[in-house]
Design a protein around this motif. Structure first.
Motif, mmCIF file in Angstrom:
data_model
loop_
_atom_site.group_PDB
_atom_site.id
_atom_site.type_symbol
_atom_site.label_atom_id
_atom_site.label_comp_id
_atom_site.label_asym_id
_atom_site.label_seq_id
_atom_site.Cartn_x
_atom_site.Cartn_y
_atom_site.Cartn_z
ATOM 1 N N THR A 25 -3.298 -6.296 -11.899
ATOM 2 C CA THR A 25 -4.220 -4.866 -11.893
ATOM 3 C C THR A 25 -4.987 -4.302 -11.402
ATOM 4 O O THR A 25 -6.072 -5.498 -11.354
ATOM 5 N N HIS A 26 -5.035 -3.203 -11.862
ATOM 6 C CA HIS A 26 -6.498 -2.523 -11.499
ATOM 7 C C HIS A 26 -7.405 -3.146 -12.153
ATOM 8 O O HIS A 26 -8.248 -3.001 -11.612
ATOM 9 N N HIS A 60 -5.202 -3.341 -4.318
ATOM 10 C CA HIS A 60 -4.865 -2.039 -5.304
ATOM 11 C C HIS A 60 -4.193 -1.083 -4.475
ATOM 12 O O HIS A 60 -2.645 -0.557 -5.368
ATOM 13 N N SER A 61 -3.768 -0.270 -2.857
ATOM 14 C CA SER A 61 -2.844 -0.073 -3.063
ATOM 15 C C SER A 61 -1.108 -0.181 -2.488
ATOM 16 O O SER A 61 -0.719 0.624 -2.761
ATOM 17 N N GLU A 69 -0.215 0.514 -6.360
ATOM 18 C CA GLU A 69 0.092 1.748 -6.645
ATOM 19 C C GLU A 69 1.533 2.281 -5.855
ATOM 20 O O GLU A 69 2.130 2.964 -6.184
ATOM 21 N N SER A 70 2.066 1.311 -4.598
ATOM 22 C CA SER A 70 2.939 1.282 -3.475
ATOM 23 C C SER A 70 3.947 1.027 -4.623
ATOM 24 O O SER A 70 5.685 1.277 -4.634
ATOM 25 N N SER A 75 4.359 1.566 -7.758
ATOM 26 C CA SER A 75 5.068 2.596 -8.622
ATOM 27 C C SER A 75 5.655 3.683 -7.895
ATOM 28 O O SER A 75 6.249 3.954 -8.085
ATOM 29 N N ASN A 76 5.296 3.537 -6.546
ATOM 30 C CA ASN A 76 5.779 4.826 -5.760
ATOM 31 C C ASN A 76 5.179 6.016 -6.607
ATOM 32 O O ASN A 76 5.348 6.746 -6.091
ATOM 33 N N ARG A 77 3.497 5.833 -5.775
ATOM 34 C CA ARG A 77 2.551 6.765 -6.174
ATOM 35 C C ARG A 77 1.579 7.293 -5.416
ATOM 36 O O ARG A 77 2.043 8.222 -4.641
ATOM 37 N N ASN A 88 0.233 4.044 -1.533
ATOM 38 C CA ASN A 88 0.635 3.754 -0.291
ATOM 39 C C ASN A 88 -0.747 3.673 0.757
ATOM 40 O O ASN A 88 -1.378 4.563 0.726
#
Length: 228
Positions: A34-35, A75-76, A79-80, A82-84, A86
């Protein structure tokens, strides 16, 4: 899992590799990250870049920059999923920021030197984020090493015209605090306050001379170890 082995890879390949590692058929370790679990990795890789630069080791620098780039892509990718956003969004954001904050290159603004570039950068940053100057100072990351944060407070304050001083004033304050340390009747709390002021003003001198206090103190630690 299908993946094309090549003689030379590019950034798109790196994105694909991280995607594969994070997929259901990928690597168990990579999938669970995770982050928060990756924070220390990013910090460690950054310090390893510092070391490669200090050692003037070009090959190691290339390798360590790759490790830092991996952290950005990783990290990108998280997030990708979760579709937030990329990696493409990250690249788009920094490109737009660079264009906006370099009006002397991408627009008609004129500057006389590098110092004016940095001053404009801070003012554009405050305006683009709709901040007051004080809010900009409060926005300095809390995770910075304290010496760096103190120096950044001085340099940003100067660029934003909210704190006016000069090297001579700071040196006078350092002398005053040094003299005060010689007064043996100081209580512990007062002594701590005096030492805090002294450290703070020294960081101010570093900021005004564009010197990184963290780096020079680290070098002095190494010098000390070599001398004993």
């Amino acid at each position: 899992m299908q993946f094309q082995i090549k003689d030379k890879y590019d950034i798109e390949d790196l994105i694909d590799i991280v995607n594969v590692l994070r997929s259901d058929g990928g690597c168990p370790w990579d999938r669970k990250q995770t982050h928060h679990t990756l924070k220390e990795n990013l910090l460690e890789e950054t310090y390893e870049v510092f070391e490669a630069i200090d050692d003037n080791n070009v090959e190691l620098l290339k390798e360590e920059l790759g490790d830092v780039l991996l952290q950005v892509v990783f990290h990108s990718q998280i997030e990708s999923e979760s579709n937030r956003f990329n990696f493409s969004d990250v690249a788009d954001g920094i490109c737009k920021k660079l264009i906006i904050r370099h009006p002397h290159v991408f627009s008609s603004t004129e500057v006389k030197d590098a110092d004016e570039v940095l001053t404009n950068w801070e003012k554009i940053k405050v305006k683009s984020k709709n901040q007051t100057a004080k809010q900009s100072l409060e926005g300095i990351t809390k995770t910075l090493p304290t010496l760096l944060k103190a120096a950044k407070l001085f340099s940003k304050s100067k660029k934003l015209d909210i704190y006016s001083t000069n090297i001579e004033d700071l040196l006078d304050k350092i002398n005053d605090k040094s003299d005060k340390l010689k007064q043996s009747e100081q209580q512990e709390s007062e002594l701590e306050n005096t030492l805090g002021d002294l450290l703070f003003y020294i960081c101010g001198v570093c900021a005004y001379m564009n010197i990184n206090p963290e780096m020079i103190l680290r070098q002095k630690c190494e010098d000390f170890l070599m001398s004993i």
